[in-house]
Design a protein around this motif. Structure first.
Motif, PDB file in Angstrom:
ATOM      1  N   HIS A   1       1.093  -1.088   0.108  1.00  0.00           N
ATOM      2  CA  HIS A   1       0.188  -0.005   0.339  1.00  0.00           C
ATOM      3  C   HIS A   1       0.776   1.031   0.209  1.00  0.00           C
ATOM      4  CE1 HIS A   1      -3.684  -2.342   2.500  1.00  0.00           C
ATOM      5  NE2 HIS A   1      -3.222  -3.366   1.239  1.00  0.00           N
ATOM      6  N   SER A   2       0.585   1.941  -0.766  1.00  0.00           N
ATOM      7  CA  SER A   2       1.057   3.357  -0.124  1.00  0.00           C
ATOM      8  C   SER A   2       0.221   5.039   0.393  1.00  0.00           C
ATOM      9  CB  SER A   2       1.378   3.731  -1.965  1.00  0.00           C
ATOM     10  OG  SER A   2       2.717   3.391  -2.247  1.00  0.00           O
ATOM     11  N   PHE A   3       0.757   5.716   0.001  1.00  0.00           N
ATOM     12  CA  PHE A   3      -0.159   6.722   0.965  1.00  0.00           C
ATOM     13  C   PHE A   3       0.719   7.578   0.467  1.00  0.00           C
ATOM     14  CE2 PHE A   3      -1.074   9.585   5.411  1.00  0.00           C
ATOM     15  CZ  PHE A   3      -2.157   9.766   3.853  1.00  0.00           C
ATOM     16  N   ASN A   4       0.128   9.078   0.319  1.00  0.00           N
ATOM     17  CA  ASN A   4       0.328  10.473   0.039  1.00  0.00           C
ATOM     18  C   ASN A   4      -0.370  11.613   0.748  1.00  0.00           C
ATOM     19  OD1 ASN A   4      -1.828  10.751  -1.917  1.00  0.00           O
ATOM     20  ND2 ASN A   4      -0.998  10.798  -3.940  1.00  0.00           N
ATOM     21  N   GLY A   5      -1.017  10.956   0.712  1.00  0.00           N
ATOM     22  CA  GLY A   5      -2.104  12.480   2.035  1.00  0.00           C
ATOM     23  C   GLY A   5      -3.386  12.347   1.374  1.00  0.00           C
TER      24      GLY A   5
END
Length: 375
Positions: A265-269
């Motif tokens: 998983h990735s998260f950029n805000g």
């Protein structure tokens, strides 16, 4: 700051409690490593030039990678991203992999922090969980890692395993303290439906521990950790002062991260990205220069709930003013009665607009979070 997570989806055997994505077949290991390196190249702009302060090899069992495979992935990351010179580079490892020779390979590859999945020092509990190592290896691997020069070590322990009393758990903690590791992650045994333990439970051949039994072991954990000078900086994580996991702390503080590999998983805000949890589909897509993923755009309510979920679990607490300013939801107004109730029952306290759970509140953290969630 930001972080990179690399999911290595291979294990020697399936633990009876695990529902993470992994494979016990090594047939695609080399292709998967090459595909992860390719994904790093394709996603080198995801963090928008933010310096990378942490790199984390998770899984699965990353200690199954060779020195050359680890170096390929680290060198690729350092070539494509601004990785700080003092970056925390963590690798999850199983005790049976950590021979003295393997430990030297890990150091040579650039690993500077080990996360060792001990789970227990008690042989019958390891057998119940279908761990690939023995109680002797649980103990010896930590000593070998320390002798090899690894001092930034965390170990995993599992409590809430059915037993006549709490003696095994107390001995596990005594052994942990005797080893002098600076960090420990301690989790209650969770019986997920799709796991072996879940199937056994449904069939009636395994009976999970009662909630009161697990809660008592959590209380024992809190008392022993405090007595030995460890700080509980997140519900399941304890460290000697100054030894917090920088990578996981960033997760809980909402720092952006890139996740590569199958199921990562990735998260950029403002969004989350989920890679396909299938090794063959992942490697085939990357061979064509494509990344197989789904993306979820986060509403302001989603972002507020994410912050609430993670921050309430930590020593830093949940800043209600931040939720109001950044996301437009004022819990001090909408949940004034519930916040007052939590404090009156000794489950939480407030200081300068920050909500903190007490030890009693941490036992009910999930329930409290759900009560506060924005629909």
């Amino acid at each position: 700051m930001s972080g990179i997570y690399l999911h290595i989806p291979f294990c020697k055997q399936a633990c009876h409690y695990c529902d993470f994505h992994f494979s016990t077949s090594m047939g695609l290991k080399e292709q998967t490593v090459q595909a992860i390196a390719r994904e790093l190249e394709l996603r080198h702009q995801y963090l928008r030039g933010q310096p990378v302060h942490t790199i984390y090899f998770g899984g699965g069992t990353p200690s199954l990678l060779s020195q050359q495979e680890l170096q390929l992935l680290l060198e690729t990351a350092k070539r494509l991203f601004i990785v700080s010179e003092d970056a925390e580079i963590t690798l999850e490892a199983n005790p049976d992999d950590l021979t003295p020779a393997k430990l030297q390979e890990l150091k040579a590859a650039g690993i500077n922090r080990l996360s060792i999945g001990l789970q227990s020092f008690h042989g019958p509990h390891l057998q119940l969980m279908n761990r690939a190592h023995s109680a002797t290896e649980s103990l010896q691997c930590v000593k070998d890692a320390q002798a090899a020069g690894f001092h930034n070590i965390t170990v995993d322990l599992i409590y809430g395993i059915p037993a006549p009393d709490h003696q095994v758990w107390q001995r596990d903690l005594e052994t942990l303290f005797a080893l002098g590791v600076p960090h420990a992650s301690c989790y209650a045994l969770t019986v997920e439906p799709a796991t072996v333990l879940g199937r056994w439970s449904k069939q009636g051949t395994f009976t999970p521990a009662e909630d009161d039994f697990t809660a008592r072991q959590f209380e024992i954990l809190l008392g022993q950790m405090a007595r030995h000078g460890y700080v509980q900086y997140e519900i399941s994580n304890f460290c000697l002062p100054g030894h917090e996991s920088r990578h996981n702390s960033n997760y809980w503080r909402g720092v952006h991260y890139l996740g590569v590999g199958p199921s990562a998983h990735s998260f950029n805000g403002v969004s989350r990205q989920y890679n396909v949890a299938h090794n063959r589909k992942y490697t085939d897509a990357l061979a064509l220069g494509q990344i197989p993923f789904e993306i979820e755009t986060l509403s302001l309510a989603d972002q507020a709930n994410d912050y609430l979920l993670t921050s309430l679990r930590t020593i830093w607490g949940c800043d209600l003013q931040r939720i109001s300013t950044a996301y437009g939801y004022d819990f001090r107004v909408t949940h004034a009665g519930y916040l007052q109730e939590l404090q009156e029952k000794g489950l939480a306290h407030m200081a300068e607009e920050v909500l903190y759970l007490t030890d009693a509140g941490k036992l009910l953290a999930d329930q409290i979070t759900l009560e506060l969630f924005i629909a």
